[in-house]
Design a protein around this motif. Structure first.
Motif, short mmCIF file in Angstrom:
data_model
loop_
_atom_site.label_atom_id
_atom_site.label_comp_id
_atom_site.label_asym_id
_atom_site.label_seq_id
_atom_site.Cartn_x
_atom_site.Cartn_y
_atom_site.Cartn_z
N LEU A 178 0.83 -1.21 0.00
CA LEU A 178 0.00 0.00 0.00
C LEU A 178 0.87 1.26 0.00
O LEU A 178 0.69 2.15 -0.83
CB LEU A 178 -0.91 -0.01 1.23
N ASN A 179 1.81 1.33 0.92
CA ASN A 179 2.65 2.53 1.05
C ASN A 179 3.53 2.73 -0.16
O ASN A 179 3.68 3.86 -0.66
CB ASN A 179 3.51 2.43 2.31
N ALA A 180 4.14 1.67 -0.64
CA ALA A 180 5.03 1.79 -1.79
C ALA A 180 4.27 2.22 -3.04
O ALA A 180 4.77 2.98 -3.87
CB ALA A 180 5.76 0.48 -2.03
N ALA A 181 3.02 1.72 -3.18
CA ALA A 181 2.19 2.12 -4.32
C ALA A 181 1.83 3.60 -4.23
O ALA A 181 1.86 4.32 -5.23
CB ALA A 181 0.93 1.27 -4.37
N ILE A 182 1.50 4.06 -3.02
CA ILE A 182 1.20 5.49 -2.83
C ILE A 182 2.40 6.35 -3.19
O ILE A 182 2.27 7.45 -3.74
CB ILE A 182 0.76 5.75 -1.37
N LEU A 183 3.60 5.82 -2.90
CA LEU A 183 4.83 6.57 -3.17
C LEU A 183 5.31 6.43 -4.62
O LEU A 183 6.38 6.92 -4.96
CB LEU A 183 5.93 6.11 -2.21
N LEU B 25 5.55 3.41 -6.70
CA LEU B 25 6.12 2.19 -7.26
C LEU B 25 5.04 1.30 -7.86
O LEU B 25 3.92 1.22 -7.33
CB LEU B 25 6.87 1.40 -6.18
N GLU B 26 5.38 0.63 -8.94
CA GLU B 26 4.48 -0.35 -9.52
C GLU B 26 4.61 -1.67 -8.76
O GLU B 26 5.60 -1.91 -8.07
CB GLU B 26 4.80 -0.55 -11.00
N ARG B 27 3.62 -2.53 -8.90
CA ARG B 27 3.60 -3.77 -8.13
C ARG B 27 4.84 -4.62 -8.40
O ARG B 27 5.42 -5.21 -7.49
CB ARG B 27 2.33 -4.58 -8.43
N LYS B 28 5.28 -4.68 -9.68
CA LYS B 28 6.46 -5.47 -10.00
C LYS B 28 7.69 -4.92 -9.28
O LYS B 28 8.52 -5.68 -8.77
CB LYS B 28 6.69 -5.46 -11.51
N ILE C 120 7.67 -3.28 -6.46
CA ILE C 120 7.52 -3.58 -5.04
C ILE C 120 7.94 -5.02 -4.75
O ILE C 120 8.66 -5.29 -3.78
CB ILE C 120 6.07 -3.34 -4.58
N GLU C 121 7.51 -5.94 -5.60
CA GLU C 121 7.85 -7.35 -5.40
C GLU C 121 9.35 -7.57 -5.51
O GLU C 121 9.92 -8.38 -4.77
CB GLU C 121 7.08 -8.20 -6.41
N GLU C 122 9.99 -6.87 -6.43
CA GLU C 122 11.45 -7.01 -6.58
C GLU C 122 12.18 -6.51 -5.34
O GLU C 122 13.22 -7.06 -4.96
CB GLU C 122 11.91 -6.24 -7.81
N ARG C 123 11.65 -5.46 -4.72
CA ARG C 123 12.34 -4.85 -3.58
C ARG C 123 11.87 -5.38 -2.24
O ARG C 123 12.42 -5.01 -1.20
CB ARG C 123 12.16 -3.33 -3.63
N MET C 124 10.84 -6.21 -2.25
CA MET C 124 10.27 -6.71 -1.00
C MET C 124 11.31 -7.39 -0.10
O MET C 124 11.36 -7.12 1.11
CB MET C 124 9.09 -7.65 -1.28
N VAL D 29 12.23 3.39 -2.09
CA VAL D 29 11.34 3.87 -3.15
C VAL D 29 12.02 4.86 -4.08
O VAL D 29 11.40 5.42 -4.97
CB VAL D 29 10.06 4.52 -2.57
N GLU D 30 13.32 5.06 -3.89
CA GLU D 30 14.10 5.95 -4.76
C GLU D 30 13.49 7.35 -4.82
O GLU D 30 13.26 7.92 -5.89
CB GLU D 30 14.23 5.37 -6.17
N ALA D 31 13.23 7.91 -3.65
CA ALA D 31 12.65 9.25 -3.57
C ALA D 31 13.72 10.31 -3.82
O ALA D 31 14.92 10.07 -3.67
CB ALA D 31 12.03 9.46 -2.20
N ASP D 32 13.26 11.49 -4.23
CA ASP D 32 14.16 12.64 -4.38
C ASP D 32 14.26 13.43 -3.08
O ASP D 32 15.28 14.04 -2.80
CB ASP D 32 13.65 13.55 -5.50
#
Length: 449
Positions: A112-117, A119-122, A124-128, A164-167
């Motif tokens: 949920l949080n990663a999607a809001i920030l 990221l696509e589901r794929k 998120i799964e890679e970084r889980m 999430v690779e934020a700036d």
């Protein structure tokens, strides 16, 4: 907005309506439309520009508008007036549990949080796996977060924003909870992130702001009281606090008779040690598996605090003489070994430390491959404010300016100050003695069957 400006806050104000009773909000909307609220201006006329790559600290007392400003920047609140321009992706760690659904599991909240920030589901799964490893909450990741402790909340939330690779990272007092090891991990991440990203960091701890931030903004009653380099602004903020804090002074006639100390020691120590202000410091065992690095030409195998008779200490009283032992095994010849340490507070700020280089500058103690090296640093443990601390230790080979780092352990020993009469601030203490002892390589005999 210039490409160099990542955050542009122009004349922002935020006013909240304060109602005495819940139904006053409804009655206010019914004719004759009488005003039933009081206006509270949380922010007034805030102007702030943050350049790409900057780390900016926001300091101020409770109620000064720090959290409101961050929520406006993150978009969770709408300003009453003014504009905010953001040139990049923001990841925020605001109040505890913000953005979490308490009924969802930790894993579901990561999605949920990663999607809001963004990221696509794929992705998120890679970084889980990395997110869960960073959070390190074990099987609780598949339990509802409503069962989590405050420390577990922070672990999971920080793990998400770290991947999430934020700036822009926005951190609002989030590191005030959690254990010392995780806080140190977060601070190491933040220092790494500073190399490429922008950070807005809110803290009541002006020392942490000075240590981490290049620039600081001091908010007072919703307005900017000062902004500039972190050191100057933090000092001005602290000065304002001390001006308003009433201090009491004990008369000379009421002071206890304290015997004169023979060694370097606080003259109040005997009196303090007879009160509930005695600085009790609990020491935990050496953890070789904690985060480390180095070329491994040598390995640190044990670290502990001991008294002058060599007995390991599980408790120390602030002001007491202690000996930090660092035991090392050499895997290759070390011509000029250097052993060092420093003590850090929970935010990773270096309080004090030393190394063996100057003591053995003219007579280096070389050690052959397979031999051992034992360093002992003798010093009085300073009076430490209540909180968690850690000792980083390292062994290198060479000179102070030019050396090879063989093994560095970030948090070799954790210790906790339970009570204290100490004030705050960074400390520096003299070493009473420094020793290095070496032994010849051990002979290992093998027998064939």
């Amino acid at each position: 907005m210039s490409s160099d400006i990542i955050l542009d806050v122009q004349n922002i104000s935020k006013t909240f309506k304060m109602y005495n009773r819940p139904w006053d909000r409804l009655l206010e909307r019914i004719p004759p439309f009488r005003t039933r609220h009081k206006a509270f201006k949380a922010l007034a006329g805030i102007d702030l520009q943050v350049r790409r790559g900057e780390t900016v600290g926001i300091i101020g007392r409770n109620g000064s508008g720090k959290s409101t400003l961050l929520q406006l920047v993150c978009g969770t609140l709408t300003p009453s007036s003014g504009t905010i321009g953001v040139n990049g992706r923001i990841a925020a760690l605001l109040e505890l549990g913000a953005g979490f659904n308490p009924e969802f599991t930790g894993r579901e909240n990561v999605y949920l949080n990663a999607a809001i920030l963004g990221l696509e589901r794929k992705q998120i799964e890679e970084r889980m796996p990395e997110i869960l490893a960073f959070a390190d909450i074990g099987d609780f990741v598949d339990q509802p977060v409503k069962t989590y402790s405050s420390g577990m909340y922070v672990r999971l939330a920080f793990a998400v924003i770290a991947h999430v690779e934020a700036d822009i990272l926005v951190i609002d007092e989030a590191l005030a909870v959690g254990d010392a090891l995780f806080t140190q991990k977060c601070m190491r991440f933040l220092r790494k992130f500073q190399e490429t990203g922008t950070i807005l960091f809110v803290s009541h701890d002006s020392a942490a702001v000075t240590n981490l931030c290049e620039r600081a903004v001091w908010l007072h009653e919703g307005e900017i009281a000062a902004q500039g380099d972190a050191k100057s602004v933090s000092e001005a903020y602290l000065a304002s606090l001390f001006e308003t804090v009433a201090t009491s002074h004990r008369s000379e006639a009421n002071r206890p008779n304290v015997p004169k100390a023979d060694e370097w020691v606080d003259r109040r120590q005997a009196f303090i040690n007879c009160t509930n202000l005695r600085n009790d410091i609990e020491v935990f065992r050496f953890e070789a598996a904690n985060a480390d690095f180095g070329s491994r030409g040598a390995s640190i195998v044990d670290v502990y605090l001991a008294d002058d008779d060599g007995r390991r200490m599980s408790y120390i009283v602030g002001g007491e003489i202690c000996n930090l032992h660092v035991d090392i095994v050499a895997h290759q010849d070390l011509a000029r070994p250097i052993v060092g340490f420093f003590v850090k507070d929970r935010l990773g700020q270096q309080l004090f430390g030393d190394n063996s280089y100057l003591t053995y500058l003219d007579s280096p103690r070389s050690v052959l491959a397979g031999g051992t090296l034992s360093a002992v640093f003798r010093f009085p443990m300073p009076l430490l404010p209540v909180g968690d601390y850690s000792i980083a230790v390292a062994v290198a080979d060479g000179t102070q300016e030019d050396h090879v780092q063989h093994h560095w352990i970030h948090d070799a020993v954790i210790f906790r100050s339970h009570c204290s009469a100490a004030a705050a601030g960074l400390v520096g203490i003299p070493m009473l003695d420094v020793k290095l002892d070496t032994s010849a390589p051990s002979t290992v005999q093998t027998s064939s069957a």
